[in-house]
Design a protein around this motif. Structure first.
Motif, short mmCIF file in Angstrom:
data_model
loop_
_atom_site.label_atom_id
_atom_site.label_comp_id
_atom_site.label_asym_id
_atom_site.label_seq_id
_atom_site.Cartn_x
_atom_site.Cartn_y
_atom_site.Cartn_z
N UNK A 1 0.83 -1.20 0.00
CA UNK A 1 0.00 0.00 0.00
C UNK A 1 0.87 1.26 0.00
N UNK A 2 0.49 2.23 -0.83
CA UNK A 2 1.26 3.47 -0.93
C UNK A 2 0.63 4.61 -0.16
N UNK A 3 -0.70 4.59 -0.01
CA UNK A 3 -1.41 5.65 0.71
C UNK A 3 -2.71 5.06 1.25
N UNK A 4 -3.41 5.87 2.06
CA UNK A 4 -4.69 5.42 2.62
C UNK A 4 -5.72 5.16 1.54
N UNK A 5 -5.60 5.84 0.40
CA UNK A 5 -6.56 5.62 -0.68
C UNK A 5 -6.51 4.19 -1.22
N UNK A 6 -5.35 3.56 -1.12
CA UNK A 6 -5.21 2.19 -1.63
C UNK A 6 -6.07 1.20 -0.86
N UNK A 7 -6.50 1.58 0.35
CA UNK A 7 -7.31 0.66 1.14
C UNK A 7 -8.73 0.52 0.58
N UNK A 8 -9.06 1.33 -0.40
CA UNK A 8 -10.33 1.13 -1.10
C UNK A 8 -10.38 -0.25 -1.73
N UNK A 9 -9.22 -0.76 -2.13
CA UNK A 9 -9.18 -2.10 -2.73
C UNK A 9 -9.49 -3.17 -1.68
N UNK A 10 -9.08 -2.94 -0.44
CA UNK A 10 -9.40 -3.89 0.63
C UNK A 10 -10.91 -3.94 0.84
N UNK A 11 -11.52 -2.75 0.92
CA UNK A 11 -12.98 -2.68 1.07
C UNK A 11 -13.68 -3.31 -0.12
N UNK A 12 -13.14 -3.06 -1.31
CA UNK A 12 -13.73 -3.60 -2.53
C UNK A 12 -13.70 -5.12 -2.53
N UNK A 13 -12.70 -5.72 -1.89
CA UNK A 13 -12.61 -7.17 -1.83
C UNK A 13 -13.47 -7.76 -0.71
N UNK A 14 -13.51 -7.08 0.43
CA UNK A 14 -14.20 -7.62 1.59
C UNK A 14 -15.72 -7.58 1.46
N UNK A 15 -16.25 -6.52 0.89
CA UNK A 15 -17.71 -6.40 0.80
C UNK A 15 -18.35 -7.50 -0.04
#
Length: 250
Positions: free
Chosen positions: A161-175
């Motif tokens: 991860x490079x920034x907090x914005x990259x955690x959108x991918x985590x949410x995109x996978x978990x939901x």
């Protein structure tokens, strides 16, 4: 050595215990709103040839989700903060501890948090009569395996991860995993290709394992899930350690 990191985190969270509620309450709300509310209009689903009430179908899935939430919160967002901003690991490596100790300690803490969530949720299930079999007690170590899988892979992915914005991918996978991993309805309704994709996700394997243990309908699928979750967690830990070596030691 790794245990020192777990003790450090426990002391930090000693005065922030309310933070633990964030990951625990979400599956509880799902259980009451969908498993109990909507479940009153649904007769039930078949589990290994036996029809069970809808609430009993959903509850073990929410148990697995609770363990996942506990592990993911610490192995992604919190590790990113410690790695990029708090520079905690740089300070740790000035001691005799190694990146191996960091990986094991962080995963152990994630398992502890996920285990706390799972214990509380399983107790709630027992009070509601949604864990009818004595094998339900084995769902606790099963939840630790779920936490191991998500913590190991989560920590490894966080190192990229490079920034907090990259955690959108985590949410995109978990939901999608939360909604479609056999949590609220059987996956046999999916097309074969989609069903195969769902079956290789760690949450689905965790849901299958917890559902069979809480209902007492244990099959070979339980053994497959155990081996899969262990392999995924250990692989994630190994990859995470290698990434930490590259980020912190070069």
């Amino acid at each position: 050595m790794a245990w020192h990191l777990v003790v450090r985190h426990a002391r930090v969270y000693r005065r922030s215990w309310h933070v633990f509620l964030t990951g625990f309450l979400e599956p509880v709300f799902y259980l009451f709103s969908i498993g109990i509310g909507v479940g009153a209009m649904i007769p039930g689903f078949e589990v290994d040839g036996v029809v069970v009430p809808y609430a009993m179908f959903v509850a073990p899935a929410m148990l697995a989700t609770s363990a996942m939430n506990g592990a993911v919160m610490d192995s992604t967002f919190n590790i990113f903060f410690r790695l990029k901003y708090a520079k905690l690991y740089d300070a740790i490596l000035a001691t005799p501890m190694t990146t191996r100790d960091i990986a094991i300690g962080e995963v152990a803490w994630s398992l502890l948090r996920g285990g706390i969530y799972a214990t509380g949720f399983l107790g709630l299930m027992a009070l509601m009569g949604l864990a009818p079999s004595w094998t339900a007690i084995l769902a606790l170590p099963a939840c630790l395996l779920i936490g191991l899988a998500f913590a190991g892979i989560g920590m490894w992915l966080t190192t990229y991860m490079r920034s907090w914005q990259d955690f959108e991918f985590i949410t995109l996978a978990l939901m999608p995993m939360t909604l479609f991993s056999g949590t609220f309805f059987p996956i046999h309704q999916f097309p074969p290709v989609v069903r195969w994709i769902v079956e290789v996700t760690p949450l689905y394997r965790g849901v299958v394992l917890c559902r069979e243990l809480t209902t007492g309908m244990i099959t070979t699928a339980s053994g497959v899930s155990v081996l899969y979750l262990i392999a995924l967690g250990l692989t994630g830990m190994l990859l995470a350690r290698r990434r930490l070596d590259r980020l912190l030691l070069t």
